[in-house]
Design a protein around this motif. Structure first.
Motif, PDB file in Angstrom:
ATOM      1  N   THR A 139      50.454  21.789  39.092  1.00 13.57           N
ATOM      2  CA  THR A 139      49.101  22.067  39.586  1.00 13.57           C
ATOM      3  C   THR A 139      48.295  20.768  39.661  1.00 13.57           C
ATOM      4  O   THR A 139      47.581  20.526  40.649  1.00 13.57           O
ATOM      5  CB  THR A 139      48.400  23.069  38.645  1.00 13.57           C
ATOM      6  OG1 THR A 139      49.177  24.255  38.609  1.00 13.57           O
ATOM      7  CG2 THR A 139      46.990  23.393  39.128  1.00 13.57           C
ATOM      8  N   GLU A 171      49.481  17.839  40.090  1.00 11.03           N
ATOM      9  CA  GLU A 171      50.009  17.073  41.216  1.00 11.03           C
ATOM     10  C   GLU A 171      49.352  17.525  42.526  1.00 11.03           C
ATOM     11  O   GLU A 171      48.863  16.703  43.307  1.00 11.03           O
ATOM     12  CB  GLU A 171      51.538  17.266  41.303  1.00 11.03           C
ATOM     13  CG  GLU A 171      52.155  16.591  42.520  1.00 11.03           C
ATOM     14  CD  GLU A 171      53.624  16.962  42.722  1.00 11.03           C
ATOM     15  OE1 GLU A 171      54.104  17.925  42.084  1.00 11.03           O
ATOM     16  OE2 GLU A 171      54.270  16.297  43.541  1.00 11.03           O
ATOM     17  N   MET A 172      49.322  18.833  42.759  1.00  9.43           N
ATOM     18  CA  MET A 172      48.760  19.354  44.015  1.00  9.43           C
ATOM     19  C   MET A 172      47.259  19.065  44.101  1.00  9.43           C
ATOM     20  O   MET A 172      46.705  18.914  45.181  1.00  9.43           O
ATOM     21  CB  MET A 172      48.997  20.863  44.148  1.00  9.43           C
ATOM     22  CG  MET A 172      50.456  21.288  44.061  1.00  9.43           C
ATOM     23  SD  MET A 172      51.564  20.330  45.106  1.00  9.43           S
ATOM     24  CE  MET A 172      53.108  20.531  44.218  1.00  9.43           C
ATOM     25  N   SER A 173      46.599  19.008  42.941  1.00 13.04           N
ATOM     26  CA  SER A 173      45.147  18.792  42.908  1.00 13.04           C
ATOM     27  C   SER A 173      44.771  17.313  42.870  1.00 13.04           C
ATOM     28  O   SER A 173      43.594  16.988  42.782  1.00 13.04           O
ATOM     29  CB  SER A 173      44.551  19.467  41.668  1.00 13.04           C
ATOM     30  OG  SER A 173      44.715  20.846  41.757  1.00 13.04           O
ATOM     31  N   ASP A 174      45.767  16.425  42.881  1.00 12.96           N
ATOM     32  CA  ASP A 174      45.525  14.983  42.784  1.00 12.96           C
ATOM     33  C   ASP A 174      44.822  14.591  41.491  1.00 12.96           C
ATOM     34  O   ASP A 174      44.018  13.657  41.474  1.00 12.96           O
ATOM     35  CB  ASP A 174      44.705  14.469  43.988  1.00 12.96           C
ATOM     36  CG  ASP A 174      45.449  14.656  45.298  1.00 12.96           C
ATOM     37  OD1 ASP A 174      46.664  14.426  45.314  1.00 12.96           O
ATOM     38  OD2 ASP A 174      44.802  15.034  46.290  1.00 12.96           O
TER      39      ASP A 174
END
Ligand SMILES: Nc1ncnc2c1ncn2[C@@H]1O[C@H](COP(=O)(O)OP(=O)(O)OP(=O)(O)O)[C@@H](O)[C@H]1O
Ligand SMILES: [Mg+2]
Lengths: 114, 137
Positions: free
Chosen positions: A59, A61-64
């Motif tokens: 999560t 990773e996807m949210s930076d």
């Protein structure tokens, strides 16, 4: 606020990817629900969570997200630590509860995401 | 560019790997950060849903100059009431799924918000196919 300063305030231990001390954290969001995290832009934001598994890393990773506080004395396993390093995410492990961590960081000037 | 991934039922240890690969590919292709974020958040939510609520399936991603089309097709129970499923906060997630950090009932609304086109085809007892399109600036 620098990642190392956050760690110090919450008596935390830095694990995962090495802390980038040029990274400036201005905001925080606390949640154990990953789809709530995915709703927002996480620029200059630290995630405070008690969820301690691979999904926390995916999560992030996807949210930076670049930095995640793991509260409630949860212990990341080897796999999670490897994933954190691979994804260049610094983890701050703390014994404190999510409420306490949030209170300390709020008091120190970290802003709520909303 | 075409990518295909298999998704395995209940495999939360590897959940998100497909979305992660797509994120790397989009970065490599020089796609703008805002489009990357929208794409991977939508794909990740759909990937998790296929693992959490269905019995796994398959992901197909097509990237061209103008758009990204993602198809997440699962074998699963299907969605009896899509209007209800699209509502923020509505979830039938199992205790095991909640333990993994999911079950806010925000996944499908997140997908809707982050994509330009969303099509959900579902049949109870057969499966669900979610088709998502993101147009590139
Ligand atoms: N692929 C699917 N197969 C079967 N049911 C699904 C599928 N995707 C979603 N659903 C149903 O729709 C509901 C809402 O999905 P949504 O993604 O919005 O929330 P969630 O997955 O329950 O929680 P969250 O995504 O916030 O972690 C699910 O709880 C489930 O009942
Ligand atoms: Mg979901």
């Amino acid at each position: 606020m620098k990642i190392s300063e956050i760690a110090k305030l919450i008596d935390g231990e830095l694990v995962g990817a090495p802390a980038d001390d040029t990274y400036e954290v201005r905001k925080a969001f606390a949640s154990d629900l990953m789809s709530d995290v995915l709703r927002f832009s996480m620029e200059e934001t630290v995630l405070i969570t008690g969820l301690c598994n691979n999904q926390t890393m995916r999560t992030s990773e996807m949210s930076d997200l670049r930095v995640v506080v793991i509260g409630r004395d949860k212990q990341p396993d080897e796999e999670m630590l490897e994933l954190a390093e691979e994804l260049d995410i610094t983890l701050i492990k703390s014994r404190y509860s999510i409420f306490k961590i949030s209170g300390i960081l709020y008091g120190a000037g970290i802003e709520p995401l909303y | 560019m075409h990518y295909t991934f298999d998704i395995e039922r209940g495999n939360f240890a590897d959940a998100g790997q497909a979305s992660s690969s797509v994120k790397r590919a989009l970065k490599h292709l020089g796609v703008d950060p805002v489009s990357i974020k929208r794409t991977v958040v939508a794909l990740f939510e759909a990937e998790i849903n296929a693992i959490a609520h269905a019995y796994g399936g398959r992901i197909d991603v097509d990237i061209d100059d103008g758009k990204i089309v993602m198809v997440v097709a699962d074998q699963g129970p299907g969605i009896p009431n899509i209007d209800l499923a699209m509502q923020e906060g509505w979830s039938t997630a199992s205790p095991q799924v909640r333990e993994m950090g999911y079950g806010a009932g925000m996944g499908l609304p997140n997908i809707k918000k982050n994509t330009d086109e969303l099509k959900i085809e579902t049949e109870v007892g057969v499966g669900t196919t979610v088709t998502m399109t993101v147009y590139l600036a």
